[in-house]
Design a protein around this motif. Structure first.
Motif, PDB file in Angstrom:
ATOM      1  N   MET A  23       0.829  -1.204   0.000  1.00  0.00           N
ATOM      2  CA  MET A  23       0.000   0.000   0.000  1.00  0.00           C
ATOM      3  C   MET A  23       0.868   1.261   0.000  1.00  0.00           C
ATOM      4  SD  MET A  23      -2.909  -0.867   2.840  1.00  0.00           S
ATOM      5  CE  MET A  23      -3.459  -2.555   3.076  1.00  0.00           C
ATOM      6  N   MET A  24       1.888   1.273   0.849  1.00  0.00           N
ATOM      7  CA  MET A  24       2.779   2.424   0.918  1.00  0.00           C
ATOM      8  C   MET A  24       3.434   2.689  -0.435  1.00  0.00           C
ATOM      9  SD  MET A  24       4.758   1.834   4.544  1.00  0.00           S
ATOM     10  CE  MET A  24       4.014   2.239   6.124  1.00  0.00           C
ATOM     11  N   GLU A  25       3.896   1.633  -1.067  1.00  0.00           N
ATOM     12  CA  GLU A  25       4.570   1.773  -2.356  1.00  0.00           C
ATOM     13  C   GLU A  25       3.622   2.337  -3.404  1.00  0.00           C
ATOM     14  OE1 GLU A  25       7.874  -0.978  -4.471  1.00  0.00           O
ATOM     15  OE2 GLU A  25       5.928  -1.932  -4.157  1.00  0.00           O
ATOM     16  N   HIS A  32       1.736  10.669  -2.845  1.00  0.00           N
ATOM     17  CA  HIS A  32       1.197  10.887  -1.512  1.00  0.00           C
ATOM     18  C   HIS A  32       2.311  10.809  -0.471  1.00  0.00           C
ATOM     19  CE1 HIS A  32      -2.705  10.746  -3.305  1.00  0.00           C
ATOM     20  NE2 HIS A  32      -2.697   9.435  -3.528  1.00  0.00           N
ATOM     21  N   GLU A  33       2.189  11.593   0.595  1.00  0.00           N
ATOM     22  CA  GLU A  33       3.127  11.524   1.711  1.00  0.00           C
ATOM     23  C   GLU A  33       2.814  10.313   2.572  1.00  0.00           C
ATOM     24  OE1 GLU A  33       4.165  16.229   2.645  1.00  0.00           O
ATOM     25  OE2 GLU A  33       3.345  14.937   4.222  1.00  0.00           O
ATOM     26  N   ILE A  56       8.073   9.163   6.256  1.00  0.00           N
ATOM     27  CA  ILE A  56       9.097   8.303   5.658  1.00  0.00           C
ATOM     28  C   ILE A  56       9.103   8.448   4.143  1.00  0.00           C
ATOM     29  CG2 ILE A  56       8.938   6.649   7.560  1.00  0.00           C
ATOM     30  CD1 ILE A  56       7.441   4.758   5.584  1.00  0.00           C
ATOM     31  N   VAL A  57      10.235   8.159   3.585  1.00  0.00           N
ATOM     32  CA  VAL A  57      10.372   8.063   2.128  1.00  0.00           C
ATOM     33  C   VAL A  57      10.932   6.679   1.820  1.00  0.00           C
ATOM     34  CG1 VAL A  57      10.641  10.530   1.723  1.00  0.00           C
ATOM     35  CG2 VAL A  57      12.657   9.141   2.217  1.00  0.00           C
ATOM     36  N   LEU A  58      10.501   6.114   0.711  1.00  0.00           N
ATOM     37  CA  LEU A  58      10.963   4.784   0.319  1.00  0.00           C
ATOM     38  C   LEU A  58      12.272   4.909  -0.447  1.00  0.00           C
ATOM     39  CD1 LEU A  58       7.582   3.159  -0.790  1.00  0.00           C
ATOM     40  CD2 LEU A  58       8.551   3.429   1.505  1.00  0.00           C
ATOM     41  N   THR A  59      13.210   4.039  -0.127  1.00  0.00           N
ATOM     42  CA  THR A  59      14.536   4.129  -0.736  1.00  0.00           C
ATOM     43  C   THR A  59      14.641   3.372  -2.051  1.00  0.00           C
ATOM     44  OG1 THR A  59      15.333   2.187   0.470  1.00  0.00           O
ATOM     45  CG2 THR A  59      15.585   4.350   1.537  1.00  0.00           C
ATOM     46  N   PHE A  75      13.441   2.179   3.925  1.00  0.00           N
ATOM     47  CA  PHE A  75      12.836   3.488   4.179  1.00  0.00           C
ATOM     48  C   PHE A  75      13.843   4.397   4.879  1.00  0.00           C
ATOM     49  CE2 PHE A  75      12.258   1.434   8.233  1.00  0.00           C
ATOM     50  CZ  PHE A  75      12.347   2.451   9.177  1.00  0.00           C
ATOM     51  N   ALA A  76      13.581   5.686   4.773  1.00  0.00           N
ATOM     52  CA  ALA A  76      14.345   6.682   5.514  1.00  0.00           C
ATOM     53  C   ALA A  76      13.362   7.631   6.181  1.00  0.00           C
ATOM     54  CB  ALA A  76      15.273   7.455   4.579  1.00  0.00           C
TER      55      ALA A  76
END
Length: 324
Positions: A23-25, A32-33, A56-59, A75-76
């Protein structure tokens, strides 16, 4: 949109198969944030429900198989802030069971957040009101013979009638605490004592469904619509449980006519109650569970069929946000 996910620690995610990560991806690809919240991070401060949230941001780091140790390189953390839940565009409750009192308290906090304007999926009252085992008793037309009891006499009578039965706790997950008792009734009393703690806890008993050898099917409902593919979780040799956590193998399949009948029969009722995401468990022609806390199997269906389950979920969140 700013989407907050209430989940288990991100460092524990196995992203190659994690539905919350899927879902996050999907959300990140649409710009979306992403915000992550742990259950203990929620609080009431100055009469508002707030949380210490991490953006978070996906790496882009991919994990293709089971890691030896939990890894957090996917993630970061961009920032950490105390934010009222009502200030997010959507809050997605993805905390795994156990459904203990802390989980119940979280649903109360989320319900207060809703009163302040938060948009929470699944709806906290609906999560609280739908025990994943007991919920099937509302739909007996789709289920195998079932009793819910803490009486050994009732269990023995049910076994005497059906001869081959499954006993399970009402608060288990991943196949935990599931026992089969065959015609000889071997260890029925001991299993009953263990599961009920000598009659102090209520359990569910169901007639054994032989079609389990073909898989315990996870049928997903999103915003009142069935995903066109299910995941049949096939038990490993010597097991009666198909759960992936119990060593089952997941095979994606198109929904059968009976799968679709069950899905379309339940979907309008569950969606009207605020259950955006539901995982139905179906063995043979029988509904066995209605999962509403953190249904899974997105990644397996996506990888094997190409159908974008996570995208369907984000579509539903976007529509719900647009509708206010």
């Amino acid at each position: 949109m700013r989407i907050a996910f209430i989940a288990d620690p991100l460092e524990q995610f196995r992203i190659y198969k994690d539905s919350t990560f899927a879902m996050m991806e999907a959300a990140a690809k649409r710009g979306h944030e992403l915000w992550a919240i742990l259950q203990p991070d929620m609080a009431v401060v100055d009469a508002r429900v707030v949380a210490t949230a991490r953006r978070i941001v996906l790496t882009g780091v991919a994990h293709d198989s089971e890691p030896h140790d939990p890894r957090a390189d996917w993630f970061a953390v961009a920032e950490t802030a105390d934010i009222a839940l009502a200030d997010f565009d959507a809050v997605v409750m993805r905390k795994d069971p156990p459904f203990d009192m802390e989980y119940v308290y979280s649903t109360f906090l989320l319900e207060r957040a809703e009163a302040e304007g938060a948009r929470v999926f699944n709806k906290p009252r609906a999560i609280r009101d739908h025990n994943e085992k007991l919920a099937i008793t509302e739909f007996p037309q789709y289920t195998a013979p079932t009793i819910v009891t803490r009486s050994l006499e009732r269990v023995r009578a049910f076994h005497a009638e059906h001869r081959d039965v499954i006993l399970k706790p009402l608060d288990g997950m991943g196949g935990m605490g599931i026992f089969r008792v065959r015609d000889d009734g071997l260890n029925l009393g001991s299993i009953f004592e263990t599961l009920t703690r000598d009659g102090a806890r209520t359990i569910m008993v169901q007639r054994y469904i032989p079609e389990i050898v073909d898989g315990d099917k996870r049928v997903l409902l999103i915003a009142g619509q069935p995903v066109p593919f299910c995941l049949a979780r096939i038990p490993m040799a010597g097991e009666t449980r198909g759960n992936l956590a119990a060593g089952g193998t997941g095979v994606a399949r198109p929904l059968s006519e009976r799968d679709r009948e069950i899905a379309t029969g339940l979907a309008p009722t569950l969606w009207a109650r605020g259950l955006m995401l539901v995982g139905l468990d179906v063995i043979g022609a029988n509904l066995t569970e209605i999962n509403v806390t953190s249904p899974t199997c997105f990644r397996e269906i996506m990888d094997q069929t190409g159908f974008d389950v996570a995208g369907m979920m984000i579509d539903a969140i976007e529509r719900a946000r647009a509708a206010g």
